[in-house]
Every structure is written in C-alpha cells, then in structure tokens.
Scaffold this motif. Structure first.
Motif, PDB file in Angstrom:
ATOM      1  N   TYR A  90       0.848  -1.194   0.000  1.00 19.77           N
ATOM      2  CA  TYR A  90       0.000   0.000   0.000  1.00 19.77           C
ATOM      3  C   TYR A  90       0.877   1.235   0.000  1.00 19.77           C
ATOM      4  N   GLY A  91       0.567   2.174  -0.888  1.00 20.15           N
ATOM      5  CA  GLY A  91       1.336   3.410  -0.938  1.00 20.15           C
ATOM      6  C   GLY A  91       1.510   3.873  -2.368  1.00 20.15           C
ATOM      7  N   SER A  92       2.593   4.593  -2.601  1.00 21.37           N
ATOM      8  CA  SER A  92       2.904   5.108  -3.928  1.00 21.37           C
ATOM      9  C   SER A  92       3.646   4.031  -4.726  1.00 21.37           C
ATOM     10  N   PRO A  93       3.087   3.593  -5.857  1.00 18.85           N
ATOM     11  CA  PRO A  93       3.685   2.479  -6.602  1.00 18.85           C
ATOM     12  C   PRO A  93       5.129   2.699  -7.054  1.00 18.85           C
ATOM     13  N   LYS A  94       5.471   3.927  -7.441  1.00 18.21           N
ATOM     14  CA  LYS A  94       6.801   4.163  -8.014  1.00 18.21           C
ATOM     15  C   LYS A  94       7.942   3.744  -7.086  1.00 18.21           C
ATOM     16  N   PRO A  95       8.065   4.313  -5.882  1.00 24.21           N
ATOM     17  CA  PRO A  95       9.196   3.908  -5.027  1.00 24.21           C
ATOM     18  C   PRO A  95       9.077   2.482  -4.499  1.00 24.21           C
ATOM     19  N   ILE A  96       7.864   2.005  -4.320  1.00 22.20           N
ATOM     20  CA  ILE A  96       7.692   0.643  -3.816  1.00 22.20           C
ATOM     21  C   ILE A  96       8.196  -0.366  -4.839  1.00 22.20           C
ATOM     22  N   ILE A  97       7.834  -0.168  -6.122  1.00 21.48           N
ATOM     23  CA  ILE A  97       8.248  -1.095  -7.177  1.00 21.48           C
ATOM     24  C   ILE A  97       9.723  -0.928  -7.516  1.00 21.48           C
ATOM     25  N   ALA A  98      10.202   0.312  -7.558  1.00 19.86           N
ATOM     26  CA  ALA A  98      11.582   0.567  -7.975  1.00 19.86           C
ATOM     27  C   ALA A  98      12.608   0.258  -6.896  1.00 19.86           C
ATOM     28  N   LYS A  99      12.293   0.526  -5.644  1.00 15.10           N
ATOM     29  CA  LYS A  99      13.308   0.428  -4.593  1.00 15.10           C
ATOM     30  C   LYS A  99      12.947  -0.525  -3.449  1.00 15.10           C
ATOM     31  N   GLN A 100      11.794  -0.273  -2.816  1.00 13.73           N
ATOM     32  CA  GLN A 100      11.463  -0.998  -1.590  1.00 13.73           C
ATOM     33  C   GLN A 100      11.404  -2.515  -1.786  1.00 13.73           C
ATOM     34  N   LEU A 101      10.573  -2.975  -2.699  1.00 14.71           N
ATOM     35  CA  LEU A 101      10.419  -4.421  -2.889  1.00 14.71           C
ATOM     36  C   LEU A 101      11.691  -5.086  -3.416  1.00 14.71           C
ATOM     37  N   PRO A 102      12.369  -4.492  -4.402  1.00 17.14           N
ATOM     38  CA  PRO A 102      13.611  -5.135  -4.856  1.00 17.14           C
ATOM     39  C   PRO A 102      14.655  -5.285  -3.746  1.00 17.14           C
ATOM     40  N   GLU A 103      14.764  -4.276  -2.871  1.00 15.42           N
ATOM     41  CA  GLU A 103      15.721  -4.360  -1.768  1.00 15.42           C
ATOM     42  C   GLU A 103      15.290  -5.395  -0.736  1.00 15.42           C
ATOM     43  N   GLU A 104      14.011  -5.384  -0.369  1.00 14.29           N
ATOM     44  CA  GLU A 104      13.510  -6.315   0.649  1.00 14.29           C
ATOM     45  C   GLU A 104      13.576  -7.774   0.201  1.00 14.29           C
ATOM     46  N   HIS A 105      13.430  -8.030  -1.103  1.00 14.82           N
ATOM     47  CA  HIS A 105      13.313  -9.408  -1.588  1.00 14.82           C
ATOM     48  C   HIS A 105      14.453  -9.827  -2.516  1.00 14.82           C
ATOM     49  N   GLN A 106      15.542  -9.052  -2.542  1.00 11.00           N
ATOM     50  CA  GLN A 106      16.722  -9.359  -3.357  1.00 11.00           C
ATOM     51  C   GLN A 106      16.340  -9.682  -4.813  1.00 11.00           C
ATOM     52  N   ILE A 107      15.564  -8.789  -5.403  1.00  6.40           N
ATOM     53  CA  ILE A 107      15.124  -8.948  -6.794  1.00  6.40           C
ATOM     54  C   ILE A 107      16.290  -8.614  -7.720  1.00  6.40           C
ATOM     55  N   ASP A 108      16.527  -9.438  -8.754  1.00  8.17           N
ATOM     56  CA  ASP A 108      17.583  -9.100  -9.707  1.00  8.17           C
ATOM     57  C   ASP A 108      17.042  -8.773 -11.098  1.00  8.17           C
ATOM     58  N   LEU A 109      15.721  -8.914 -11.302  1.00 12.99           N
ATOM     59  CA  LEU A 109      15.097  -8.476 -12.551  1.00 12.99           C
ATOM     60  C   LEU A 109      13.670  -8.036 -12.255  1.00 12.99           C
ATOM     61  N   ILE A 110      13.327  -6.826 -12.714  1.00 11.55           N
ATOM     62  CA  ILE A 110      11.954  -6.340 -12.638  1.00 11.55           C
ATOM     63  C   ILE A 110      11.404  -6.364 -14.057  1.00 11.55           C
ATOM     64  N   MET A 111      10.246  -6.978 -14.226  1.00 13.18           N
ATOM     65  CA  MET A 111       9.561  -6.957 -15.520  1.00 13.18           C
ATOM     66  C   MET A 111       8.281  -6.161 -15.322  1.00 13.18           C
ATOM     67  N   ILE A 112       8.087  -5.187 -16.196  1.00 17.97           N
ATOM     68  CA  ILE A 112       6.969  -4.265 -16.028  1.00 17.97           C
ATOM     69  C   ILE A 112       6.383  -3.940 -17.394  1.00 17.97           C
ATOM     70  N   GLY A 113       5.089  -3.734 -17.432  1.00 20.43           N
ATOM     71  CA  GLY A 113       4.444  -3.378 -18.689  1.00 20.43           C
ATOM     72  C   GLY A 113       4.705  -1.936 -19.068  1.00 20.43           C
ATOM     73  N   ALA A 114       4.754  -1.691 -20.368  1.00 22.00           N
ATOM     74  CA  ALA A 114       4.854  -0.317 -20.856  1.00 22.00           C
ATOM     75  C   ALA A 114       3.521   0.355 -20.585  1.00 22.00           C
ATOM     76  N   THR A 115       3.552   1.635 -20.308  1.00 22.15           N
ATOM     77  CA  THR A 115       2.310   2.335 -19.979  1.00 22.15           C
ATOM     78  C   THR A 115       1.620   2.842 -21.229  1.00 22.15           C
ATOM     79  N   GLY A 116       0.352   3.112 -21.075  1.00 25.32           N
ATOM     80  CA  GLY A 116      -0.417   3.672 -22.162  1.00 25.32           C
ATOM     81  C   GLY A 116      -0.572   5.172 -22.041  1.00 25.32           C
ATOM     82  N   LEU A 117       0.217   5.822 -21.173  1.00 22.65           N
ATOM     83  CA  LEU A 117       0.088   7.264 -21.002  1.00 22.65           C
ATOM     84  C   LEU A 117       0.560   8.001 -22.243  1.00 22.65           C
ATOM     85  N   ASN A 118      -0.122   9.102 -22.551  1.00 23.95           N
ATOM     86  CA  ASN A 118       0.353   9.928 -23.662  1.00 23.95           C
ATOM     87  C   ASN A 118       1.409  10.905 -23.147  1.00 23.95           C
ATOM     88  N   ALA A 119       2.031  11.659 -24.034  1.00 26.77           N
ATOM     89  CA  ALA A 119       3.142  12.540 -23.665  1.00 26.77           C
ATOM     90  C   ALA A 119       2.734  13.588 -22.626  1.00 26.77           C
TER      91      ALA A 119
END
Length: 159
Positions: A90-119
């Motif tokens: 729960y919280g802001s997805p950006k820092p949780i996905i980029a930093k918190q979870l990879p550090e807590e769980h020793q992640i060595d590859l993150i796979m993420i979908g490309a976004t559909g946001l426009n410019a």
C-alpha cells in the motif's frame, strides 16, 4: 557466462500491459528456474480524495488484488514455475516497485508493462515504468509485446 536471474518481480495492476509483462515473466522464470515475485501496489493516494472514505474502498481493492494474484499464481504454476511469492503493498507504486520491494526481496530483474500514457500525461504525472527504469538498482525489462513478440492488436493498428 549466461545471466541467470534468481528472483524476478513483475508488477501487476490488472492492465493489459501488466498482463503481457506477467506472461513473459512466467516464461523467463520457468527458463531460469527462478522465483517469481508477483507484486500489486494499491495506490492509497487515490483514497485520499474520497471524503467519505471509511475503509470499504481499501478492503475492496485488497480483495480484488488477492483474487488477481491468485489467478496469476495459478497460471504460473500451470506453466511449471514452482517458486512463487505474492505481495500486496500500500502506498505510492513508483518507489515501492523501484526500490522498496527489490531491496527487501533481493530482486535481480523487474519486468513491467509499458504504460499507455500519452506525452502530456507523462509530463504531469510520469509513468511508473519510466520511474522504475531510472531508479531501480537491478535490471528492468519493459514489456511491450506478447509471447510471440507481436504488438497487441490495438498498438499494431496505431502505427
């Protein structure tokens, strides 16, 4: 020497882009005999704008996330991925996905979908994918294509 990933995290949010990333992550985890970490982040900032917030929205979001993760876990097991961990944060997805979870769980590859946001949307809010690419301390693979390396039908038509 061939890179072998030990722990692959895929961020899932129910979008079609996340679904593409998930299916590719299952294949990579299976080929590498890796642990697959399925992460769903419930953005609590969305609840702050609801004046009558009483916990029901968060409960519903959590229940939906649990069901989605269970469905994804079942799919991964059917495709011979034996080590699977599911996480709801729960919280802001950006820092949780980029930093918190990879550090807590020793992640060595993150796979993420490309976004559909426009410019314009990216200028004002920025995409989670873009943030993860810039801030993660491990490899990041942004998935744009399906299992046959084809753009999804809607994207193929727009080009």
């Amino acid at each position: 020497m061939l890179q072998q990933y030990q722990r692959i995290m895929v961020a899932v949010d129910g979008s079609s882009e996340a679904e593409l990333a998930f299916k590719k992550a299952v294949n990579v985890a299976q080929r590498n005999d890796s642990e697959l970490v399925l992460a769903h982040v419930i953005d609590t900032r969305a609840f702050q704008t609801v004046s009558s917030f009483d916990g029901m929205l968060a409960e519903q979001a959590t229940e939906m996330a649990k069901q989605t993760l269970k469905d994804y876990e079942d799919y991964a097991r059917k495709h011979q991925v034996t080590s699977i961990k599911t996480l709801i944060e729960y919280g802001s997805p950006k820092p949780i996905i980029a930093k918190q979870l990879p550090e807590e769980h020793q992640i060595d590859l993150i796979m993420i979908g490309a976004t559909g946001l426009n410019a314009v949307e990216r200028i004002f809010i920025g995409s989670v994918s873009e943030y993860v690419i810039r801030h993660a301390g491990c490899d990041v693979l942004v998935v744009r294509t399906d299992l046959h390396n084809q753009l999804p039908a809607k994207d193929a038509k727009s080009e």
